[in-house]
Scaffold this motif. Structure first.
Motif, mmCIF file in Angstrom:
data_model
loop_
_atom_site.group_PDB
_atom_site.id
_atom_site.type_symbol
_atom_site.label_atom_id
_atom_site.label_comp_id
_atom_site.label_asym_id
_atom_site.label_seq_id
_atom_site.Cartn_x
_atom_site.Cartn_y
_atom_site.Cartn_z
ATOM 1 N N THR A 111 0.655 -1.053 0.061
ATOM 2 C CA THR A 111 -0.224 0.037 -0.145
ATOM 3 C C THR A 111 0.751 1.213 0.105
ATOM 4 O O THR A 111 0.291 2.467 0.073
ATOM 5 C CB THR A 111 -0.853 0.097 1.167
ATOM 6 O OG1 THR A 111 -0.080 -0.097 2.453
ATOM 7 C CG2 THR A 111 -2.012 -1.038 1.329
ATOM 8 N N ASP A 148 -4.755 -3.254 5.255
ATOM 9 C CA ASP A 148 -5.957 -2.700 4.816
ATOM 10 C C ASP A 148 -6.123 -3.080 3.559
ATOM 11 O O ASP A 148 -5.768 -2.657 2.465
ATOM 12 C CB ASP A 148 -6.096 -1.297 5.066
ATOM 13 C CG ASP A 148 -7.318 -0.770 4.300
ATOM 14 O OD1 ASP A 148 -8.348 -1.377 4.043
ATOM 15 O OD2 ASP A 148 -7.357 0.467 4.666
ATOM 16 N N ALA A 149 -6.920 -4.327 3.062
ATOM 17 C CA ALA A 149 -7.276 -4.909 1.887
ATOM 18 C C ALA A 149 -7.898 -3.807 0.756
ATOM 19 O O ALA A 149 -7.548 -3.781 -0.210
ATOM 20 C CB ALA A 149 -8.124 -6.104 1.785
ATOM 21 N N THR A 150 -8.646 -2.858 1.394
ATOM 22 C CA THR A 150 -9.538 -1.826 0.509
ATOM 23 C C THR A 150 -8.239 -0.944 -0.067
ATOM 24 O O THR A 150 -8.361 -0.278 -1.104
ATOM 25 C CB THR A 150 -10.090 -0.949 1.347
ATOM 26 O OG1 THR A 150 -9.690 -0.229 2.136
ATOM 27 C CG2 THR A 150 -11.308 -1.880 1.893
ATOM 28 N N ARG A 151 -6.938 -1.007 0.322
ATOM 29 C CA ARG A 151 -5.963 0.036 -0.059
ATOM 30 C C ARG A 151 -4.998 -0.679 -0.825
ATOM 31 O O ARG A 151 -3.730 -0.138 -1.133
ATOM 32 C CB ARG A 151 -5.312 0.762 0.938
ATOM 33 C CG ARG A 151 -6.229 1.740 1.668
ATOM 34 C CD ARG A 151 -5.837 2.462 2.762
ATOM 35 N NE ARG A 151 -4.436 2.987 2.892
ATOM 36 C CZ ARG A 151 -3.480 2.327 3.651
ATOM 37 N NH1 ARG A 151 -3.633 1.510 4.531
ATOM 38 N NH2 ARG A 151 -2.309 2.796 3.396
ATOM 39 N N ASP A 174 -4.884 -3.077 -7.077
ATOM 40 C CA ASP A 174 -5.481 -4.020 -7.823
ATOM 41 C C ASP A 174 -4.475 -4.332 -8.976
ATOM 42 O O ASP A 174 -4.224 -3.774 -10.099
ATOM 43 C CB ASP A 174 -6.702 -3.448 -8.321
ATOM 44 C CG ASP A 174 -7.512 -4.352 -9.182
ATOM 45 O OD1 ASP A 174 -7.424 -5.677 -9.164
ATOM 46 O OD2 ASP A 174 -8.383 -3.964 -9.914
ATOM 47 N N THR A 228 -4.474 -10.284 4.448
ATOM 48 C CA THR A 228 -4.349 -9.013 5.402
ATOM 49 C C THR A 228 -3.668 -9.565 6.586
ATOM 50 O O THR A 228 -3.931 -10.794 7.027
ATOM 51 C CB THR A 228 -5.879 -8.536 5.821
ATOM 52 O OG1 THR A 228 -6.630 -9.594 5.897
ATOM 53 C CG2 THR A 228 -6.283 -7.686 4.540
#
Ligand SMILES: NC(=O)c1ccc[n+]([C@@H]2O[C@H](COP(=O)([O-])OP(=O)(O)OC[C@H]3O[C@@H](n4cnc5c(N)ncnc54)[C@H](OP(=O)(O)O)[C@@H]3O)[C@@H](O)[C@H]2O)c1
Length: 291
Positions: free
Chosen positions: A12, A36-39, A42, A50
Protein backbone atom coordinates in the motif's frame (compact mmCIF):
# COMPACT_ATOMS: atom_id res chain seq x y z
CA UNK A 1 -4.80 -19.80 -0.27
CA UNK A 2 -2.93 -20.81 -3.42
CA UNK A 3 0.84 -21.25 -3.02
CA UNK A 4 2.61 -18.08 -4.12
CA UNK A 5 6.35 -17.98 -4.43
CA UNK A 6 6.74 -14.27 -3.82
CA UNK A 7 5.19 -12.20 -1.06
CA UNK A 8 5.36 -8.41 -0.89
CA UNK A 9 4.85 -6.31 2.25
CA UNK A 10 4.28 -2.55 2.16
CA UNK A 11 2.27 -2.89 -1.08
CA UNK A 12 0.00 0.00 0.00
CA UNK A 13 3.09 2.22 0.15
CA UNK A 14 5.46 3.95 -2.26
CA UNK A 15 8.18 1.34 -2.51
CA UNK A 16 6.29 -1.92 -1.98
CA UNK A 17 3.58 -0.70 -4.38
CA UNK A 18 6.20 -0.10 -7.06
CA UNK A 19 7.76 -3.51 -6.49
CA UNK A 20 4.36 -5.21 -6.73
CA UNK A 21 3.59 -3.32 -9.97
CA UNK A 22 6.89 -4.40 -11.51
CA UNK A 23 6.35 -8.04 -10.58
CA UNK A 24 2.87 -7.84 -12.12
CA UNK A 25 4.38 -6.31 -15.30
CA UNK A 26 6.61 -9.37 -15.52
CA UNK A 27 3.63 -11.70 -15.14
CA UNK A 28 4.84 -12.98 -11.76
CA UNK A 29 2.15 -14.27 -9.39
CA UNK A 30 2.45 -12.70 -5.96
CA UNK A 31 0.78 -12.30 -2.60
CA UNK A 32 0.41 -8.82 -1.17
CA UNK A 33 0.54 -8.68 2.63
CA UNK A 34 -1.36 -5.61 3.72
CA UNK A 35 -3.05 -4.22 6.82
CA UNK A 36 -6.03 -2.87 4.88
CA UNK A 37 -7.25 -4.83 1.85
CA UNK A 38 -9.27 -1.86 0.53
CA UNK A 39 -5.98 0.01 -0.05
CA UNK A 40 -4.15 -2.85 -1.77
CA UNK A 41 -3.26 -2.18 -5.41
CA UNK A 42 -5.39 -4.03 -7.94
CA UNK A 43 -2.85 -5.99 -9.98
CA UNK A 44 -3.11 -9.01 -12.28
CA UNK A 45 -2.28 -12.33 -10.61
CA UNK A 46 -1.83 -10.72 -7.21
CA UNK A 47 -3.79 -12.07 -4.27
CA UNK A 48 -4.24 -10.05 -1.13
CA UNK A 49 -3.69 -11.38 2.39
CA UNK A 50 -4.43 -9.17 5.37
CA UNK A 51 -2.64 -9.23 8.69
CA UNK A 52 -2.38 -6.87 11.62
CA UNK A 53 1.09 -5.56 10.81
CA UNK A 54 4.59 -6.53 11.88
CA UNK A 55 3.57 -7.11 15.48
CA UNK A 56 0.90 -9.63 14.44
CA UNK A 57 3.01 -12.80 14.36
CA UNK A 58 0.06 -15.17 14.07
CA UNK A 59 -1.55 -13.19 11.26
CA UNK A 60 1.78 -12.93 9.44
CA UNK A 61 2.35 -16.68 9.65
CA UNK A 62 -1.11 -17.32 8.17
CA UNK A 63 -0.67 -14.72 5.44
CA UNK A 64 2.71 -16.15 4.46
CA UNK A 65 1.65 -19.75 3.97
CA UNK A 66 3.35 -21.09 0.83
CA UNK A 67 5.51 -17.99 0.26
CA UNK A 68 9.13 -18.80 -0.61
CA UNK A 69 10.64 -15.32 -0.99
CA UNK A 70 9.44 -12.21 0.85
CA UNK A 71 10.04 -8.56 0.02
CA UNK A 72 10.11 -7.05 3.51
CA UNK A 73 9.69 -3.29 3.60
CA UNK A 74 10.99 -1.64 6.75
CA UNK A 75 8.24 -0.34 9.03
CA UNK A 76 7.27 3.29 9.39
CA UNK A 77 9.47 5.16 11.85
CA UNK A 78 8.71 3.88 15.32
CA UNK A 79 10.42 4.08 18.67
CA UNK A 80 10.32 0.25 18.78
CA UNK A 81 11.00 -0.42 15.13
CA UNK A 82 13.71 -2.99 15.80
CA UNK A 83 11.36 -4.97 18.07
CA UNK A 84 8.64 -4.77 15.40
CA UNK A 85 11.04 -6.02 12.74
CA UNK A 86 12.35 -8.75 15.03
CA UNK A 87 8.83 -10.07 15.66
CA UNK A 88 8.04 -10.00 11.96
CA UNK A 89 11.27 -11.73 10.94
CA UNK A 90 10.64 -14.49 13.49
CA UNK A 91 7.12 -14.96 12.11
CA UNK A 92 8.47 -15.04 8.56
CA UNK A 93 10.98 -17.73 9.49
CA UNK A 94 8.33 -19.71 11.41
CA UNK A 95 6.12 -19.60 8.29
CA UNK A 96 8.85 -21.43 6.37
CA UNK A 97 9.80 -18.56 4.05
CA UNK A 98 13.19 -19.35 2.49
CA UNK A 99 14.50 -15.87 1.70
CA UNK A 100 13.89 -12.32 2.88
CA UNK A 101 14.74 -9.39 0.64
CA UNK A 102 14.89 -6.55 3.15
CA UNK A 103 14.99 -2.81 2.43
CA UNK A 104 17.85 -1.54 4.55
CA UNK A 105 19.90 1.66 4.45
CA UNK A 106 23.39 2.52 3.12
CA UNK A 107 26.03 2.36 5.81
CA UNK A 108 23.69 0.68 8.32
CA UNK A 109 25.78 0.34 11.48
CA UNK A 110 25.22 0.39 15.25
CA UNK A 111 26.78 3.86 15.45
CA UNK A 112 25.95 5.40 12.06
CA UNK A 113 25.04 9.07 12.26
CA UNK A 114 21.56 8.62 10.77
CA UNK A 115 19.76 7.21 13.81
CA UNK A 116 17.16 5.32 11.75
CA UNK A 117 20.05 3.59 9.96
CA UNK A 118 20.91 1.92 13.27
CA UNK A 119 17.50 0.18 13.26
CA UNK A 120 18.41 -1.29 9.89
CA UNK A 121 21.72 -2.61 11.21
CA UNK A 122 20.02 -4.40 14.11
CA UNK A 123 17.34 -5.78 11.79
CA UNK A 124 19.97 -7.07 9.36
CA UNK A 125 21.81 -8.73 12.24
CA UNK A 126 18.64 -10.44 13.43
CA UNK A 127 17.80 -11.68 9.94
CA UNK A 128 21.32 -13.11 9.61
CA UNK A 129 21.14 -14.74 13.05
CA UNK A 130 17.98 -16.68 12.13
CA UNK A 131 19.87 -18.40 9.31
CA UNK A 132 17.13 -17.58 6.75
CA UNK A 133 18.26 -16.80 3.21
CA UNK A 134 18.52 -13.05 2.75
CA UNK A 135 19.41 -10.18 0.48
CA UNK A 136 19.73 -6.62 1.77
CA UNK A 137 18.93 -3.67 -0.47
CA UNK A 138 20.77 -0.86 1.27
CA UNK A 139 19.03 2.20 -0.12
CA UNK A 140 20.36 5.73 0.07
CA UNK A 141 17.86 8.52 0.81
CA UNK A 142 15.03 8.58 -1.70
CA UNK A 143 15.38 11.19 -4.46
CA UNK A 144 11.60 11.34 -4.27
CA UNK A 145 11.87 13.13 -0.92
CA UNK A 146 14.37 15.79 -1.94
CA UNK A 147 11.67 18.35 -2.88
CA UNK A 148 10.10 17.81 0.54
CA UNK A 149 13.27 18.99 2.27
CA UNK A 150 12.34 22.42 0.98
CA UNK A 151 9.83 24.46 2.95
CA UNK A 152 7.07 26.52 1.29
CA UNK A 153 9.38 29.56 1.60
CA UNK A 154 11.75 28.00 -0.96
CA UNK A 155 14.52 27.29 1.54
CA UNK A 156 16.13 23.97 2.44
CA UNK A 157 17.39 24.27 6.01
CA UNK A 158 19.52 21.82 7.93
CA UNK A 159 22.95 21.02 9.37
CA UNK A 160 24.24 19.24 6.25
CA UNK A 161 27.22 21.52 5.56
CA UNK A 162 28.84 20.88 2.19
CA UNK A 163 28.23 17.15 2.54
CA UNK A 164 26.80 15.24 -0.38
CA UNK A 165 24.08 12.63 -0.76
CA UNK A 166 23.83 10.00 -3.49
CA UNK A 167 20.02 9.84 -3.32
CA UNK A 168 18.25 7.15 -5.34
CA UNK A 169 14.81 7.03 -6.96
CA UNK A 170 12.25 4.58 -5.55
CA UNK A 171 11.52 3.55 -9.15
CA UNK A 172 15.12 2.35 -9.50
CA UNK A 173 15.06 0.53 -6.16
CA UNK A 174 11.83 -1.20 -7.15
CA UNK A 175 13.26 -2.35 -10.49
CA UNK A 176 16.33 -3.76 -8.77
CA UNK A 177 14.09 -5.44 -6.18
CA UNK A 178 12.06 -7.12 -8.93
CA UNK A 179 15.27 -8.52 -10.46
CA UNK A 180 16.57 -9.71 -7.08
CA UNK A 181 13.23 -11.27 -6.08
CA UNK A 182 12.89 -13.23 -9.30
CA UNK A 183 16.52 -14.20 -9.87
CA UNK A 184 18.85 -16.75 -8.30
CA UNK A 185 22.24 -16.09 -6.75
CA UNK A 186 21.61 -13.17 -4.41
CA UNK A 187 21.63 -15.09 -1.16
CA UNK A 188 23.73 -13.46 1.53
CA UNK A 189 24.40 -10.37 -0.60
CA UNK A 190 24.00 -6.68 0.31
CA UNK A 191 23.59 -4.12 -2.44
CA UNK A 192 24.09 -0.39 -1.93
CA UNK A 193 21.49 1.34 -4.10
CA UNK A 194 22.37 4.93 -4.95
CA UNK A 195 21.77 7.49 -7.62
CA UNK A 196 24.33 8.22 -10.35
CA UNK A 197 26.08 11.00 -8.45
CA UNK A 198 26.22 12.64 -5.05
CA UNK A 199 25.09 16.25 -4.63
CA UNK A 200 25.11 18.76 -1.81
CA UNK A 201 21.88 20.32 -0.60
CA UNK A 202 22.99 23.60 -2.19
CA UNK A 203 23.21 21.72 -5.50
CA UNK A 204 19.82 20.12 -4.81
CA UNK A 205 18.43 23.63 -4.33
CA UNK A 206 19.89 24.65 -7.71
CA UNK A 207 18.26 21.65 -9.41
CA UNK A 208 14.94 22.51 -7.76
CA UNK A 209 15.29 26.11 -8.96
CA UNK A 210 16.01 24.95 -12.51
CA UNK A 211 13.06 22.53 -12.55
CA UNK A 212 10.50 24.76 -10.85
CA UNK A 213 11.53 28.15 -12.17
CA UNK A 214 11.42 29.46 -8.58
CA UNK A 215 14.54 30.39 -6.64
CA UNK A 216 15.29 27.68 -4.07
CA UNK A 217 18.24 28.07 -1.70
CA UNK A 218 20.01 26.11 0.99
CA UNK A 219 20.61 27.66 4.41
CA UNK A 220 22.88 26.00 6.91
CA UNK A 221 21.45 25.48 10.40
CA UNK A 222 23.36 24.47 13.51
CA UNK A 223 22.25 21.20 15.10
CA UNK A 224 20.61 23.20 17.90
CA UNK A 225 18.76 25.38 15.40
CA UNK A 226 17.63 22.27 13.52
CA UNK A 227 16.07 20.77 16.67
CA UNK A 228 14.53 24.10 17.64
CA UNK A 229 12.96 24.65 14.20
CA UNK A 230 11.46 21.14 14.10
CA UNK A 231 10.33 20.85 17.74
CA UNK A 232 7.08 22.85 17.21
CA UNK A 233 5.87 19.97 15.01
CA UNK A 234 5.26 18.08 18.26
CA UNK A 235 7.14 15.06 16.93
CA UNK A 236 8.64 12.83 19.63
CA UNK A 237 12.35 13.10 20.38
CA UNK A 238 13.34 9.87 18.55
CA UNK A 239 11.70 11.27 15.41
CA UNK A 240 13.50 14.62 15.75
CA UNK A 241 16.76 12.68 16.17
CA UNK A 242 16.04 10.83 12.93
CA UNK A 243 15.13 13.99 11.01
CA UNK A 244 18.11 16.02 12.19
CA UNK A 245 20.56 13.16 11.73
CA UNK A 246 19.51 12.89 8.09
CA UNK A 247 21.39 16.18 7.64
CA UNK A 248 24.29 15.45 9.97
CA UNK A 249 24.81 12.11 8.19
CA UNK A 250 25.12 14.05 4.94
CA UNK A 251 27.55 16.48 6.62
CA UNK A 252 29.62 13.54 7.89
CA UNK A 253 29.98 12.19 4.35
CA UNK A 254 28.18 8.95 5.26
CA UNK A 255 25.67 9.19 2.38
CA UNK A 256 28.00 10.36 -0.40
CA UNK A 257 29.34 7.10 -1.84
CA UNK A 258 27.89 6.02 -5.18
CA UNK A 259 27.65 2.39 -6.17
CA UNK A 260 27.27 0.71 -9.57
CA UNK A 261 24.59 -1.73 -8.33
CA UNK A 262 21.62 -0.08 -10.05
CA UNK A 263 23.52 0.14 -13.35
CA UNK A 264 24.70 -3.48 -13.06
CA UNK A 265 21.20 -4.79 -12.41
CA UNK A 266 19.30 -2.64 -14.86
CA UNK A 267 21.88 -2.18 -17.61
CA UNK A 268 21.34 1.57 -17.57
CA UNK A 269 22.33 4.47 -15.35
CA UNK A 270 20.20 5.22 -12.31
CA UNK A 271 18.05 8.31 -12.65
CA UNK A 272 19.60 11.51 -11.27
CA UNK A 273 17.92 14.35 -9.40
CA UNK A 274 17.58 16.74 -12.37
CA UNK A 275 15.96 14.16 -14.67
CA UNK A 276 13.77 12.88 -11.86
CA UNK A 277 12.46 16.38 -11.09
CA UNK A 278 11.73 17.01 -14.78
CA UNK A 279 9.70 13.78 -14.89
CA UNK A 280 7.88 14.52 -11.60
CA UNK A 281 6.68 18.15 -11.56
CA UNK A 282 4.04 17.12 -8.99
CA UNK A 283 6.87 16.58 -6.47
CA UNK A 284 7.54 20.33 -6.13
CA UNK A 285 3.99 21.61 -6.52
CA UNK A 286 4.13 22.90 -2.92
CA UNK A 287 6.82 25.35 -4.05
CA UNK A 288 4.85 26.73 -6.97
CA UNK A 289 1.66 27.48 -5.06
CA UNK A 290 3.61 29.63 -2.58
CA UNK A 291 5.76 31.51 -5.12
N1 LIG B 1 15.58 5.75 2.19
C1 LIG B 1 14.73 6.73 2.50
O1 LIG B 1 14.91 7.91 2.13
C2 LIG B 1 13.49 6.44 3.29
C3 LIG B 1 12.63 7.50 3.56
C4 LIG B 1 11.46 7.24 4.24
C5 LIG B 1 11.17 5.95 4.66
N2 LIG B 1 12.05 4.95 4.39
C6 LIG B 1 11.77 3.56 4.84
O2 LIG B 1 11.40 2.82 3.68
C7 LIG B 1 10.11 2.20 3.89
C8 LIG B 1 9.37 2.14 2.56
O3 LIG B 1 9.26 3.44 2.03
P1 LIG B 1 7.92 3.89 1.31
O4 LIG B 1 8.27 5.10 0.55
O5 LIG B 1 7.28 2.75 0.63
O6 LIG B 1 7.02 4.31 2.59
P2 LIG B 1 5.45 4.47 2.62
O7 LIG B 1 4.92 4.95 1.32
O8 LIG B 1 5.13 5.23 3.86
O9 LIG B 1 4.91 2.97 2.81
C9 LIG B 1 5.24 2.20 3.92
C10 LIG B 1 4.56 0.84 3.74
O10 LIG B 1 4.97 0.00 4.83
C11 LIG B 1 3.78 -0.45 5.51
N3 LIG B 1 4.08 -0.51 6.92
C12 LIG B 1 4.62 0.47 7.68
N4 LIG B 1 4.71 0.06 8.96
C13 LIG B 1 4.19 -1.20 9.00
C14 LIG B 1 4.00 -2.14 10.03
N5 LIG B 1 4.33 -1.86 11.31
N6 LIG B 1 3.44 -3.33 9.72
C15 LIG B 1 3.11 -3.62 8.43
N7 LIG B 1 3.26 -2.77 7.41
C16 LIG B 1 3.80 -1.57 7.69
C17 LIG B 1 2.71 0.58 5.23
O11 LIG B 1 1.44 -0.01 5.39
P3 LIG B 1 0.12 0.89 5.68
O12 LIG B 1 -0.28 1.46 4.35
O13 LIG B 1 -0.84 -0.09 6.23
O14 LIG B 1 0.53 1.95 6.66
C18 LIG B 1 3.03 0.93 3.77
O15 LIG B 1 2.52 -0.03 2.89
C19 LIG B 1 9.44 3.06 4.96
O16 LIG B 1 8.47 2.29 5.66
C20 LIG B 1 10.62 3.46 5.83
O17 LIG B 1 10.96 2.42 6.74
C21 LIG B 1 13.18 5.16 3.71
Amino acid sequence: MEARQIGVTGATGGLGGRVAARLADRGIPQRLLVRDATRAPDLPDAEVATFGGYDDAEGARRALEGVETLFLVSAAEDRDRVALHTRMVDAVVAAGVGRIVYTSFVGAAPDCTFTFGRDHFHTEEHIKATGVGHTFLRDNLYIDFMPLLCGPDGVIRGPAGDGQVAAVARDDIAEVAAVVLTGPDHDGDSYDLTGPEAFSLAEAAEELSRASGRLVTYEEETVEEAYASRRPSGAPEFELDGWVSTYTAIAAGELEATSDCVARFLDRDPIGLGDWLREHPESYRHLLSQA
